[in-house]
Design a protein around this motif. Structure first.
Motif, PDB file in Angstrom:
ATOM      1  N   MET A   1       0.829  -1.207   0.000  1.00  0.00           N
ATOM      2  CA  MET A   1       0.000   0.000   0.000  1.00  0.00           C
ATOM      3  C   MET A   1       0.869   1.266   0.000  1.00  0.00           C
ATOM      4  O   MET A   1       0.584   2.245  -0.691  1.00  0.00           O
ATOM      5  CB  MET A   1      -0.924   0.009   1.225  1.00  0.00           C
ATOM      6  CG  MET A   1      -1.843   1.213   1.317  1.00  0.00           C
ATOM      7  SD  MET A   1      -2.961   1.374  -0.108  1.00  0.00           S
ATOM      8  CE  MET A   1      -4.014  -0.051   0.190  1.00  0.00           C
ATOM      9  N   ALA A   2       1.958   1.272   0.780  1.00  0.00           N
ATOM     10  CA  ALA A   2       2.843   2.428   0.826  1.00  0.00           C
ATOM     11  C   ALA A   2       3.458   2.704  -0.547  1.00  0.00           C
ATOM     12  O   ALA A   2       3.604   3.854  -0.963  1.00  0.00           O
ATOM     13  CB  ALA A   2       3.940   2.219   1.866  1.00  0.00           C
ATOM     14  N   VAL A   3       3.816   1.633  -1.266  1.00  0.00           N
ATOM     15  CA  VAL A   3       4.396   1.796  -2.598  1.00  0.00           C
ATOM     16  C   VAL A   3       3.364   2.386  -3.558  1.00  0.00           C
ATOM     17  O   VAL A   3       3.678   3.281  -4.359  1.00  0.00           O
ATOM     18  CB  VAL A   3       4.922   0.449  -3.119  1.00  0.00           C
ATOM     19  CG1 VAL A   3       5.304   0.571  -4.590  1.00  0.00           C
ATOM     20  CG2 VAL A   3       6.112  -0.016  -2.295  1.00  0.00           C
ATOM     21  N   VAL A   4       2.127   1.905  -3.480  1.00  0.00           N
ATOM     22  CA  VAL A   4       1.068   2.423  -4.343  1.00  0.00           C
ATOM     23  C   VAL A   4       0.837   3.910  -4.082  1.00  0.00           C
ATOM     24  O   VAL A   4       0.734   4.721  -5.006  1.00  0.00           O
ATOM     25  CB  VAL A   4      -0.242   1.625  -4.128  1.00  0.00           C
ATOM     26  CG1 VAL A   4      -1.406   2.310  -4.861  1.00  0.00           C
ATOM     27  CG2 VAL A   4      -0.086   0.198  -4.626  1.00  0.00           C
ATOM     28  N   ILE A   5       0.777   4.286  -2.810  1.00  0.00           N
ATOM     29  CA  ILE A   5       0.598   5.693  -2.445  1.00  0.00           C
ATOM     30  C   ILE A   5       1.785   6.518  -2.942  1.00  0.00           C
ATOM     31  O   ILE A   5       1.619   7.617  -3.481  1.00  0.00           O
ATOM     32  CB  ILE A   5       0.429   5.837  -0.922  1.00  0.00           C
ATOM     33  CG1 ILE A   5      -0.895   5.207  -0.486  1.00  0.00           C
ATOM     34  CG2 ILE A   5       0.484   7.313  -0.512  1.00  0.00           C
ATOM     35  CD1 ILE A   5      -1.086   5.163   1.020  1.00  0.00           C
ATOM     36  N   GLY A   6       2.988   5.977  -2.775  1.00  0.00           N
ATOM     37  CA  GLY A   6       4.179   6.687  -3.221  1.00  0.00           C
ATOM     38  C   GLY A   6       4.184   6.936  -4.710  1.00  0.00           C
ATOM     39  O   GLY A   6       4.483   8.046  -5.176  1.00  0.00           O
ATOM     40  N   LEU A   7       3.858   5.919  -5.486  1.00  0.00           N
ATOM     41  CA  LEU A   7       3.817   6.087  -6.940  1.00  0.00           C
ATOM     42  C   LEU A   7       2.729   7.082  -7.350  1.00  0.00           C
ATOM     43  O   LEU A   7       2.902   7.842  -8.315  1.00  0.00           O
ATOM     44  CB  LEU A   7       3.580   4.731  -7.603  1.00  0.00           C
ATOM     45  CG  LEU A   7       4.732   3.720  -7.488  1.00  0.00           C
ATOM     46  CD1 LEU A   7       4.302   2.355  -8.024  1.00  0.00           C
ATOM     47  CD2 LEU A   7       5.963   4.225  -8.245  1.00  0.00           C
ATOM     48  N   THR A   8       1.621   7.066  -6.602  1.00  0.00           N
ATOM     49  CA  THR A   8       0.540   8.002  -6.891  1.00  0.00           C
ATOM     50  C   THR A   8       0.977   9.441  -6.654  1.00  0.00           C
ATOM     51  O   THR A   8       0.705  10.328  -7.475  1.00  0.00           O
ATOM     52  CB  THR A   8      -0.694   7.686  -6.025  1.00  0.00           C
ATOM     53  OG1 THR A   8      -1.128   6.344  -6.277  1.00  0.00           O
ATOM     54  CG2 THR A   8      -1.837   8.645  -6.345  1.00  0.00           C
ATOM     55  N   THR A   9       1.659   9.684  -5.542  1.00  0.00           N
ATOM     56  CA  THR A   9       2.103  11.049  -5.248  1.00  0.00           C
ATOM     57  C   THR A   9       3.118  11.538  -6.283  1.00  0.00           C
ATOM     58  O   THR A   9       3.093  12.706  -6.687  1.00  0.00           O
ATOM     59  CB  THR A   9       2.719  11.145  -3.840  1.00  0.00           C
ATOM     60  OG1 THR A   9       3.848  10.287  -3.749  1.00  0.00           O
ATOM     61  CG2 THR A   9       1.719  10.752  -2.778  1.00  0.00           C
ATOM     62  N   VAL A  10       4.002  10.651  -6.716  1.00  0.00           N
ATOM     63  CA  VAL A  10       4.961  11.033  -7.751  1.00  0.00           C
ATOM     64  C   VAL A  10       4.232  11.383  -9.041  1.00  0.00           C
ATOM     65  O   VAL A  10       4.545  12.385  -9.702  1.00  0.00           O
ATOM     66  CB  VAL A  10       5.981   9.909  -7.991  1.00  0.00           C
ATOM     67  CG1 VAL A  10       6.817  10.191  -9.237  1.00  0.00           C
ATOM     68  CG2 VAL A  10       6.906   9.762  -6.786  1.00  0.00           C
ATOM     69  N   ALA A  11       3.234  10.578  -9.400  1.00  0.00           N
ATOM     70  CA  ALA A  11       2.462  10.844 -10.617  1.00  0.00           C
ATOM     71  C   ALA A  11       1.748  12.194 -10.524  1.00  0.00           C
ATOM     72  O   ALA A  11       1.682  12.951 -11.505  1.00  0.00           O
ATOM     73  CB  ALA A  11       1.461   9.724 -10.849  1.00  0.00           C
ATOM     74  N   ILE A  12       1.213  12.506  -9.339  1.00  0.00           N
ATOM     75  CA  ILE A  12       0.526  13.783  -9.152  1.00  0.00           C
ATOM     76  C   ILE A  12       1.481  14.947  -9.391  1.00  0.00           C
ATOM     77  O   ILE A  12       1.151  15.911 -10.098  1.00  0.00           O
ATOM     78  CB  ILE A  12      -0.083  13.865  -7.737  1.00  0.00           C
ATOM     79  CG1 ILE A  12      -1.280  12.912  -7.619  1.00  0.00           C
ATOM     80  CG2 ILE A  12      -0.506  15.297  -7.416  1.00  0.00           C
ATOM     81  CD1 ILE A  12      -1.811  12.760  -6.201  1.00  0.00           C
ATOM     82  N   TRP A  13       2.694  14.854  -8.835  1.00  0.00           N
ATOM     83  CA  TRP A  13       3.623  15.971  -8.976  1.00  0.00           C
ATOM     84  C   TRP A  13       4.248  16.055 -10.360  1.00  0.00           C
ATOM     85  O   TRP A  13       4.576  17.147 -10.832  1.00  0.00           O
ATOM     86  CB  TRP A  13       4.679  15.931  -7.868  1.00  0.00           C
ATOM     87  CG  TRP A  13       4.094  16.520  -6.624  1.00  0.00           C
ATOM     88  CD1 TRP A  13       3.649  15.867  -5.513  1.00  0.00           C
ATOM     89  CD2 TRP A  13       3.813  17.905  -6.412  1.00  0.00           C
ATOM     90  NE1 TRP A  13       3.114  16.751  -4.609  1.00  0.00           N
ATOM     91  CE2 TRP A  13       3.207  18.013  -5.135  1.00  0.00           C
ATOM     92  CE3 TRP A  13       4.014  19.059  -7.153  1.00  0.00           C
ATOM     93  CZ2 TRP A  13       2.795  19.238  -4.604  1.00  0.00           C
ATOM     94  CZ3 TRP A  13       3.598  20.278  -6.627  1.00  0.00           C
ATOM     95  CH2 TRP A  13       2.998  20.356  -5.372  1.00  0.00           C
ATOM     96  N   VAL A  14       4.368  14.946 -11.037  1.00  0.00           N
ATOM     97  CA  VAL A  14       4.781  14.995 -12.444  1.00  0.00           C
ATOM     98  C   VAL A  14       3.730  15.747 -13.259  1.00  0.00           C
ATOM     99  O   VAL A  14       4.055  16.606 -14.096  1.00  0.00           O
ATOM    100  CB  VAL A  14       4.997  13.580 -12.995  1.00  0.00           C
ATOM    101  CG1 VAL A  14       5.122  13.598 -14.521  1.00  0.00           C
ATOM    102  CG2 VAL A  14       6.242  12.955 -12.380  1.00  0.00           C
ATOM    103  N   TYR A  15       2.473  15.436 -12.991  1.00  0.00           N
ATOM    104  CA  TYR A  15       1.378  16.137 -13.682  1.00  0.00           C
ATOM    105  C   TYR A  15       1.400  17.629 -13.372  1.00  0.00           C
ATOM    106  O   TYR A  15       1.320  18.479 -14.281  1.00  0.00           O
ATOM    107  CB  TYR A  15       0.032  15.533 -13.281  1.00  0.00           C
ATOM    108  CG  TYR A  15      -1.149  16.392 -13.654  1.00  0.00           C
ATOM    109  CD1 TYR A  15      -1.574  16.501 -14.982  1.00  0.00           C
ATOM    110  CD2 TYR A  15      -1.833  17.132 -12.683  1.00  0.00           C
ATOM    111  CE1 TYR A  15      -2.637  17.322 -15.334  1.00  0.00           C
ATOM    112  CE2 TYR A  15      -2.899  17.945 -13.022  1.00  0.00           C
ATOM    113  CZ  TYR A  15      -3.295  18.033 -14.344  1.00  0.00           C
ATOM    114  OH  TYR A  15      -4.348  18.846 -14.687  1.00  0.00           O
ATOM    115  N   LEU A  16       1.509  17.984 -12.077  1.00  0.00           N
ATOM    116  CA  LEU A  16       1.468  19.391 -11.692  1.00  0.00           C
ATOM    117  C   LEU A  16       2.650  20.171 -12.260  1.00  0.00           C
ATOM    118  O   LEU A  16       2.507  21.327 -12.685  1.00  0.00           O
ATOM    119  CB  LEU A  16       1.441  19.520 -10.167  1.00  0.00           C
ATOM    120  CG  LEU A  16       0.157  19.046  -9.474  1.00  0.00           C
ATOM    121  CD1 LEU A  16       0.312  19.126  -7.958  1.00  0.00           C
ATOM    122  CD2 LEU A  16      -1.048  19.860  -9.928  1.00  0.00           C
TER     123      LEU A  16
END
Length: 382
Positions: A1-16
């Motif tokens: 779960m921590a890895v999934v959350i981590g990848l999600t946050t990275v994806a969000i900041w790549v988008y932003l």
């Protein structure tokens, strides 16, 4: 779960960072003085309720504009109790320009209207007799740079815009202002990337209510101020109406400033609480999704550094780095310590809490409270 959350946050900041219209890398640089164009006539409308402490400086800055067209000011005294009207008149008399100022006594607020829009509507109607080409809709705490009106009209004329708006430079000197004001500006432009606002192909429409220049003909075409009479976030509502049939431009100001001081966290909190839930269309579902996304975007990255999963830790650090990089240009503009970028997760937590508080006040029948008025619709009517 921590890895999934981590990848999600990275994806969000790549988008932003790369796909959100470059909102964080804004042209805060000062520009040269614009040329006067065509001598267009302008009337500035200032809605003012208990603004005696600041309205004089606002009026004086407008009367000092380097502008070659016909320019007048209407201050709508929205039933103030502190001498707002006298302060406005005194500022005009001091510079020998009382003939260019009209102080209009505001009428009682009718049902269904927000206070600022009712005052603004009266000011626009009071100015109709001079048949201006433009209305400058501004606030009582805004001190305009000497060339601001010239630059606004020039941008409208040369770019054929119907509405041009500046996010003025907010007061940022106290500790709480230093911590919270740059983030407020950062979040505002994240919601309304100027590049997207100016793009006719995109639906994104935004404006900053402290400084908006609108063509009088366009205001008539959208149905006047009456067409948005109940809106709490009146500036962006006006931008949406205008963009549905015209062009809008939004950008940051360098030398046009707000002199309203925030000496503690509370007035900043109240400013956010007044309109945050309205931004979410008073939707509990949108509130939950917003809190979730803000948690993933700002709170998860530092927490992931505590994870025992190496990939999750790496993702948290990378997202926090991206967050800091994005925030730095705004901090530099406001001349605040760059180390505040590291505190953005905690600052975001303040704004998350204020958004939740905005919803709670709405459900308790106190939504949109501002200057003694509850302005949001009743909770059971939505």
């Amino acid at each position: 779960m921590a890895v999934v959350i981590g990848l999600t946050t990275v994806a969000i900041w790549v988008y932003l960072l790369f796909f959100r219209g470059g909102f964080w890398w804004l042209p805060f640089r000062p520009t040269g003085l614009a040329a006067n164009v065509g001598g267009r006539s302008v009337v500035a409308v200032i809605p003012a309720r208990d603004e005696a402490a600041v309205v004089g400086r606002a009026v004086a800055s407008l009367l000092a504009q380097d502008y070659d067209g016909n320019f007048r000011i209407v201050v709508v005294d929205d039933q103030s109790s502190d001498g707002t009207a006298d302060a406005a008149r005194a500022a005009a008399i001091a510079v020998g320009a009382s003939d260019r100022l009209t102080v209009w006594p505001g009428k009682p607020l009718p049902p269904g209207w927000t206070g600022k829009l009712w005052a603004m509507c009266q000011g626009v109607e009071a100015a109709r007799s001079v048949r201006p080409d433009y209305f400058l809709l501004t606030d009582a705490d805004i001190v305009h740079d000497r060339g601001n009106l010239r630059a606004l009209v020039s941008r409208c004329e040369t770019g054929r815009y119907d509405l041009v708006s500046l996010m003025v430079r907010l007061h940022c000197r106290s500790l709480w202002e230093t911590l919270l004001i740059p983030a407020f500006v950062f979040f505002f432009f994240k919601l309304y990337p100027p590049r997207w606002v100016a793009d006719p192909a995109r639906r994104t429409a935004g404006a900053a209510g402290g400084c908006m220049l609108i063509r009088a003909a366009t205001l008539d075409r959208i149905g006047g101020i009456d067409s948005i009479h109940g809106e709490i976030i009146d500036d962006c509502a006006l931008a949406r109406r205008v963009k549905s049939m015209g062009k809008v431009w939004l950008g940051p100001a360098r030398h046009t400033t707000s002199i309203r001081e925030y000496r503690s966290w509370r007035p900043i909190w109240d400013m956010v609480v007044r309109s945050a839930f309205a931004q979410l269309d008073y939707s509990a579902v949108m509130l939950a999704l917003t809190v979730l996304m803000l948690a993933l975007t700002y709170l998860a990255p530092p927490l992931l550094l505590l994870s025992s999963e190496p990939l999750a830790t790496w993702c948290g650090g990378l997202a926090w780095l991206g967050m800091g990089i994005a925030f730095l240009p705004t901090l530099r503009t406001y001349e605040t310590p760059r180390s505040i970028a590291l505190l953005l997760p905690l600052i975001a937590l303040f704004y998350v809490a204020a958004t939740v508080a905005s919803a709670v006040l709405f459900w308790r029948g106190r939504g949109g409270y501002w200057k003694g008025r509850v302005q949001a619709p009743a909770a059971d009517s939505t």
